[in-house]
Design an enzyme around this catalytic site. Sequence first.
Site, mmCIF file in Angstrom:
data_model
loop_
_atom_site.group_PDB
_atom_site.id
_atom_site.type_symbol
_atom_site.label_atom_id
_atom_site.label_comp_id
_atom_site.label_asym_id
_atom_site.label_seq_id
_atom_site.Cartn_x
_atom_site.Cartn_y
_atom_site.Cartn_z
ATOM 1 N N HIS A 147 0.850 -1.208 0.000
ATOM 2 C CA HIS A 147 0.000 0.000 0.000
ATOM 3 C C HIS A 147 0.887 1.260 0.000
ATOM 4 C CE1 HIS A 147 -3.551 2.468 1.159
ATOM 5 N NE2 HIS A 147 -2.639 3.164 1.847
ATOM 6 N N GLU A 148 1.861 1.283 0.929
ATOM 7 C CA GLU A 148 2.701 2.487 1.047
ATOM 8 C C GLU A 148 3.615 2.643 -0.169
ATOM 9 O OE1 GLU A 148 2.012 4.672 3.169
ATOM 10 O OE2 GLU A 148 0.857 3.557 4.633
ATOM 11 N N HIS A 174 1.882 4.306 -2.886
ATOM 12 C CA HIS A 174 1.936 5.783 -2.822
ATOM 13 C C HIS A 174 3.249 6.292 -3.408
ATOM 14 C CE1 HIS A 174 -1.797 6.260 -0.779
ATOM 15 N NE2 HIS A 174 -1.402 5.781 0.402
ATOM 16 N N CYS A 193 -7.752 4.372 -3.238
ATOM 17 C CA CYS A 193 -8.759 3.862 -4.180
ATOM 18 C C CYS A 193 -10.057 3.643 -3.408
ATOM 19 C CB CYS A 193 -8.243 2.545 -4.754
ATOM 20 S SG CYS A 193 -9.424 1.737 -5.833
ATOM 21 N N CYS A 205 -9.275 -3.322 -2.967
ATOM 22 C CA CYS A 205 -7.984 -2.958 -3.574
ATOM 23 C C CYS A 205 -6.975 -2.652 -2.484
ATOM 24 C CB CYS A 205 -8.178 -1.731 -4.474
ATOM 25 S SG CYS A 205 -6.651 -1.097 -5.179
ATOM 26 N N CYS A 229 -6.457 -3.205 -7.612
ATOM 27 C CA CYS A 229 -7.657 -3.406 -8.444
ATOM 28 C C CYS A 229 -7.354 -3.122 -9.924
ATOM 29 C CB CYS A 229 -8.794 -2.508 -7.951
ATOM 30 S SG CYS A 229 -8.536 -0.776 -8.331
ATOM 31 N N CYS A 275 -6.158 0.459 -10.499
ATOM 32 C CA CYS A 275 -4.850 0.873 -9.965
ATOM 33 C C CYS A 275 -3.685 0.110 -10.606
ATOM 34 C CB CYS A 275 -4.810 0.667 -8.443
ATOM 35 S SG CYS A 275 -5.947 1.758 -7.575
#
Lengths: 459, 193
Positions: B139-140, B143, B150, B155, B174, B177
């Site tokens: 996740h990070e 970024h 999202c 996702c 997803c 993304c």
Amino acid sequence: MTADESNAQQPALLIVDDEPIVQQSLADWFRSDGYDVDSAGSAKEALRKVAEGRYDIALVDIKMPGMDGLELQSRLAEVAPDLTIIMITAFASVDSAVKALKAGAYDYVTKPFDPDELSHLVRRAVEHRSLRSENIRLKESLEAIAGSPTIIGASPAMRRVLELVGAVSETDATVLIRGESGTGKELVARAVHNQSPRRYNPMVVVNCGALAEGVLESELFGHEKGAFTGAQYRHKGKFEMADGGTIFLDEIGAITKKVQVELLRVLEDKVVTRVGGQTPIPIDFRVIAATNQDLEAMVEADDFREDLFWRINVFTIEIPPLRERSGDIPLLAEHFLGQFCLAMNRRASTITPEAIEVLSAYSWPGNVRELENAIERAIVVGKECVVHSEDLPVRVSGGADREVPGSSLADIERTHIHNTLVGMGWNISKAAEALGVDRGTLYNKIKKYGLQRPPDGAG
Amino acid sequence: MEPASGTASIEAVHLLTVGPFPRLLAEELTARLSREVGVPCRLLDEAAEIKPQILPERAQVHADDLLRQLEALPIEKGTKLVGVTLLDIAIPIFTFVFGRSRLGGPATLVSLARLKPEFYGMPADPAVTVRRGVAEILHEVGHNLELKHCRNYSCLMYFSHDVETVDLRGLSYCSSCAPLLPAGFLATGRRRF
């Protein structure tokens, strides 16, 4: 994020805190969570922003230099009564937060924030707002549906009206309903709205004739706080309230030239600006207008703008006066009888054939509304479960003639024929139809009883 | 090596533990991450110059300060540095954060402290901790690779404030993304949505 999702309107948040780091961090965080975020560093800035923009939720720090959060809360309640306020507090000032709750804040949150708790709190506030507006909308829709009596009428004229209602309802066309006072113009407007795709949104009724010019402008377009003396609160106009639905402008011929100009602009642009405001507000509405006035003559006399006339005169529905559809009178009378018996908790009633004859013979200058009132009165004064002709108002049942009728069959026949002729405006064909005889027979009776048509103007 | 600037390309992911961190757990995390991404993942030796700062009056590490220290380390071009810690991290206005990163930044910070089942009174389960850790890292790093949050709850880039959401969103980006990620970042067979 998909295009659709990014285009969806996000709840608008205003963060009010004098610490820039809190403003910045919360703004970034909520933006990441999909909110439309703005921030203010002081109560004064917050008041200015709320006066200019549209926010759903304000997160307000209680402790701020100058005007504190509690005072700001009460000021915001004046400027934007529908704004949801969440107070931000340190542990030490929970007492103040409780005061804020008592003053109407939605909730409070303590610093430092638990991200999970903050997220849930704001989501709950958004849901609460959405449920509240949905509730208002549903109530308005329900009132519109429940308060919409059926259009009664089997006469060719009314069947034509119903056909027109059916034809125009599915479209978004502007409708002009014309007819004498009491013919049921609002009822027809409701029928158009209730059969239209906008039926789940409100139909907002404005009686243009009942409001003075200054009030009408404010009623229609709304006003900002301080727009004029006495405007202590921001007020949403009828057009804003009709967003997604229909606005019914009754007695449109009664509006002044100045309001006509404003109204024309709104109808053309579908955008309103509140009185004393700067921000144009786009609105989606359908217009139904009604009048009992001769708008063409008013245009000729320069009392009504021609461009506005053509703007509203897109699809016209003419409602005939009741005297021109006397065949509908028994149906209407029975309908009102059932309605009032139910409302007054009376046993089911009937109307005697004599009373029906009297009702059919009367000219009904006040149209359906007058008939409705007459039936209501008859139920109130009637002792039995039957409406007799003597229970009807004197003006309906024949006035002085009826008060001193002769006792013979000939006297009664004479009076009845006379009343029917008066009720039908001495239209022989209609009177004969109402009496159930042919024209020749009626002429013979007129001659026999020496009945004479009064000179014009004498009633 | 020079401090890297934000870039959407990626050639490697380097993990660096901060504070006490069992070697076995770090290796397991690196191995699991390697299976999810298509670029090499390497576990670095601890960096002595990293000094976690404690937030005043709170027994937690200042996450933004720690992220700044990580970003100041020499990071190879095309590499994303992931600082992983078992210390509980937070920022002044929030009681905790799972991780921190900047959009397009060169480094990220992820704490496993609140991803461990035992933090919530549940029996310890290293497999769960590692899976959540990898999800937070992805996740990070997302970024860092300029992905924003999202709105699809399944996702990896969905915004999560609690461990339940971390579990719910799974380990996949997803279909909106994933195409925005640099070519080669996702492991073959990991392009499932």
